[in-house]
Design a protein around this motif. Structure first.
Motif, PDB file in Angstrom:
ATOM      1  N   TRP A  41      32.136  -9.540  26.559  1.00  5.08           N
ATOM      2  CA  TRP A  41      30.981  -8.747  26.996  1.00  5.08           C
ATOM      3  C   TRP A  41      31.456  -7.333  26.817  1.00  5.08           C
ATOM      4  CZ3 TRP A  41      26.574 -11.155  29.596  1.00  5.08           C
ATOM      5  CH2 TRP A  41      26.584 -12.521  29.680  1.00  5.08           C
ATOM      6  N   ARG A  55      28.109 -16.871  33.476  1.00  8.81           N
ATOM      7  CA  ARG A  55      26.999 -16.546  34.214  1.00  8.81           C
ATOM      8  C   ARG A  55      27.314 -16.799  35.870  1.00  8.81           C
ATOM      9  NH1 ARG A  55      21.424 -19.319  35.383  1.00  8.81           N
ATOM     10  NH2 ARG A  55      19.900 -17.212  35.431  1.00  8.81           N
ATOM     11  N   ALA A  86      26.651 -11.217  33.779  1.00 10.48           N
ATOM     12  CA  ALA A  86      25.391 -10.340  33.219  1.00 10.48           C
ATOM     13  C   ALA A  86      25.035  -9.248  34.402  1.00 10.48           C
ATOM     14  CB  ALA A  86      24.288 -11.644  33.353  1.00 10.48           C
ATOM     15  N   ASP A  87      25.688  -9.238  35.472  1.00  8.60           N
ATOM     16  CA  ASP A  87      25.653  -8.136  36.495  1.00  8.60           C
ATOM     17  C   ASP A  87      26.171  -6.922  35.986  1.00  8.60           C
ATOM     18  OD1 ASP A  87      24.012  -9.913  37.905  1.00  8.60           O
ATOM     19  OD2 ASP A  87      25.870 -10.530  39.168  1.00  8.60           O
ATOM     20  N   SER A 141      27.191  -6.343  32.423  1.00  7.62           N
ATOM     21  CA  SER A 141      27.068  -6.147  30.967  1.00  7.62           C
ATOM     22  C   SER A 141      25.749  -6.902  30.682  1.00  7.62           C
ATOM     23  CB  SER A 141      28.281  -6.748  30.384  1.00  7.62           C
ATOM     24  OG  SER A 141      27.996  -6.616  28.863  1.00  7.62           O
ATOM     25  N   LYS A 142      25.096  -6.204  29.595  1.00  5.36           N
ATOM     26  CA  LYS A 142      23.982  -7.043  28.965  1.00  5.36           C
ATOM     27  C   LYS A 142      24.145  -7.423  27.573  1.00  5.36           C
ATOM     28  CE  LYS A 142      21.435  -7.033  32.719  1.00  5.36           C
ATOM     29  NZ  LYS A 142      21.163  -8.455  33.461  1.00  5.36           N
ATOM     30  N   GLN A 172      19.506 -15.314  28.516  1.00  3.49           N
ATOM     31  CA  GLN A 172      18.513 -14.416  27.829  1.00  3.49           C
ATOM     32  C   GLN A 172      17.385 -14.418  28.406  1.00  3.49           C
ATOM     33  OE1 GLN A 172      18.798 -15.660  23.190  1.00  3.49           O
ATOM     34  NE2 GLN A 172      20.153 -17.322  24.468  1.00  3.49           N
ATOM     35  N   ASP A 188      18.329 -13.263  32.725  1.00  3.55           N
ATOM     36  CA  ASP A 188      19.261 -12.319  32.949  1.00  3.55           C
ATOM     37  C   ASP A 188      19.420 -11.243  31.944  1.00  3.55           C
ATOM     38  OD1 ASP A 188      20.528 -13.521  35.216  1.00  3.55           O
ATOM     39  OD2 ASP A 188      21.505 -14.852  33.938  1.00  3.55           O
ATOM     40  N   LYS A 189      18.419 -11.370  31.027  1.00  5.38           N
ATOM     41  CA  LYS A 189      18.091 -10.375  29.915  1.00  5.38           C
ATOM     42  C   LYS A 189      19.212  -9.860  28.993  1.00  5.38           C
ATOM     43  CE  LYS A 189      13.956 -10.581  31.382  1.00  5.38           C
ATOM     44  NZ  LYS A 189      12.991 -11.618  30.842  1.00  5.38           N
ATOM     45  N   VAL A 190      19.991 -10.783  28.741  1.00  2.89           N
ATOM     46  CA  VAL A 190      21.247 -10.760  28.093  1.00  2.89           C
ATOM     47  C   VAL A 190      20.994 -10.674  26.510  1.00  2.89           C
ATOM     48  CG1 VAL A 190      23.526 -11.494  27.348  1.00  2.89           C
ATOM     49  CG2 VAL A 190      22.901 -11.534  29.647  1.00  2.89           C
ATOM     50  N   ARG A 191      21.604  -9.826  25.816  1.00  3.54           N
ATOM     51  CA  ARG A 191      21.345  -9.777  24.165  1.00  3.54           C
ATOM     52  C   ARG A 191      22.651 -10.472  23.625  1.00  3.54           C
ATOM     53  NH1 ARG A 191      20.751  -4.024  23.192  1.00  3.54           N
ATOM     54  NH2 ARG A 191      21.640  -3.797  25.355  1.00  3.54           N
TER      55      ARG A 191
END
Length: 382
Positions: free
Chosen positions: A170, A232, A237-238, A240-241, A302, A305-308
């Motif tokens: 991450w 998760r 995710a809090d 890093s994205k 994704q 949490d809008k993770v790329r």
């Protein structure tokens, strides 16, 4: 009337007396099998926070044993830190402070670097299931027993539970080239410490539960842990994205179930046999659960949490192999390392060749039916 009642009682007494005599005679010809009085209790600890799916895996194994023994053995699993820190598990089980535990071999890296060869590194092309095959059928079990004896670890160890390839990690922004690691404050464990140090990172080895707080406080710029579900649940995710998928630093790791040796040796043979078979049952069940849960959380990361996600560029993967080789050369004076590495390479050469030649690449079929592509490599900077 009383005479009629006394007769069957007398017959019963006669039968019991005869049975006891027969049992005594049998005991002269056969060894006595000791039967434990009441259930045997064991207090364990995992190396994982209670909320992590890894701690769930530990409880899954304990439940299998508890159920299969009909309660004759009862294992209670505490989370990391309940008795000792995560990295203190081996010492605690050796001393009998704990009766057993659940973790990974690489967490004992500081005791003997060669333990890292059970999952921390490229596995010479093997995945985790292949490495477990080497452990059971290729000499790994005997080598691990020898290694543990050499460092005075008084344990019985059962590697199990093959893990999928772990993400590169991450990050604050996508990693596009090996030089992006220079000066990066990064978390990893085992021989991966040498790999990422070789790439220029400033490495800090931390247990799983301490990673996200360290990133949140700025003590780490980036980190790797394990999988979509654990990451998760632990809150990556809090902080890093951006998550980079695929890596050679830990593509063949598995878990470890560990017992205090005197405690294990004292168990009845039947319970020992149940444990050994429960390990393999739990190993497969863990694999099935991982596929289900990790794939769900991969989507959730994704969509919610809008993770790329990005695929690690091949140039970085190649550099990982090179830096691993450099780290391995520095251990030429470690006899256990050399012996284990030689054994693994011999097994991997034929097993991986068979696998690559035999199993069809699934990407074509997936794209044919679903028309979706894998995570794209991180775009190179202009």
């Amino acid at each position: 009337m009383n005479t009629q009642q006394d007769k069957p009682q007398g017959s019963r007494r006669k039968f019991l007396t005869g049975a006891a005599a027969a049992g005594g005679a049998a005991a002269l010809g056969f060894p006595m099998i000791a039967k434990a009085q009441g259930p045997i209790s064991m207090r364990w600890q995992s190396t994982w926070p209670a909320k992590d799916i890894f701690h769930e895996y530990a409880n899954d194994f304990a439940k299998k044993v508890n159920d299969m023994t009909g309660g004759d053995l009862r294992i209670e699993v505490l989370p990391a830190g309940a008795v000792v820190p995560a990295f203190g598990l081996l010492d605690a089980v050796t001393k009998g402070t704990l009766d057993g535990g659940h973790g990974v071999l690489v967490y004992h890296y500081g005791k003997q670097n060669a333990l890292a060869l059970w999952g921390s590194g490229p596995g010479f092309g093997m995945d985790a299931n292949m490495l477990l095959s080497w452990h059971k059928y290729g000499g790994g079990k005997e080598l691990l027993n020898k290694l543990y004896a050499s460092i005075g670890a008084n344990v019985v160890s059962f590697p199990y539970g093959p893990m999928p390839t772990q993400p590169l990690g991450w990050f604050k922004k996508p990693i596009t080239k090996a030089d992006d690691f220079k000066g990066l404050k990064f978390r990893t464990v085992g021989v991966s410490i040498d790999v990422f140090t070789g790439l220029g990172a400033a490495v800090n080895a931390l247990p799983g539960g301490e990673i996200v707080p360290a990133m949140d406080r700025g003590l780490l710029d980036a980190a790797e842990f394990n999988n979509a579900t654990s990451d998760r649940l632990l809150g990556f995710a809090d902080v890093s994205k951006v998550c980079m998928l695929q890596s050679y630093h830990q593509n063949a790791e598995q878990f470890e179930i560990m017992f205090n040796k005197p405690k294990f040796d004292a168990l009845p043979a039947k319970i020992k046999a149940i444990i050994e078979n429960a390990v393999e049952a739990a190993s497969q069940d863990m694999s099935w659960k991982a596929i289900d849960r990790y794939s769900k959380d991969y989507i959730e990361l994704q969509s919610k949490d809008k993770v790329r996600f990005y695929r690690t560029p091949d140039s970085i993967l190649q550099r990982q192999l090179e830096t691993y080789d450099a780290a391995a050369k520095k251990r030429a004076d470690n006899a256990m390392w050399v012996e284990i590495e030689k054994s693994q390479k011999a097994f991997a050469e034929r097993a991986v060749r068979w696998d690559l030649d035999t199993n069809v690449n699934r990407r074509m079929a997936y794209n044919h039916y679903f028309g979706k592509q894998a995570a794209k490599p991180a775009a190179k900077k202009a």
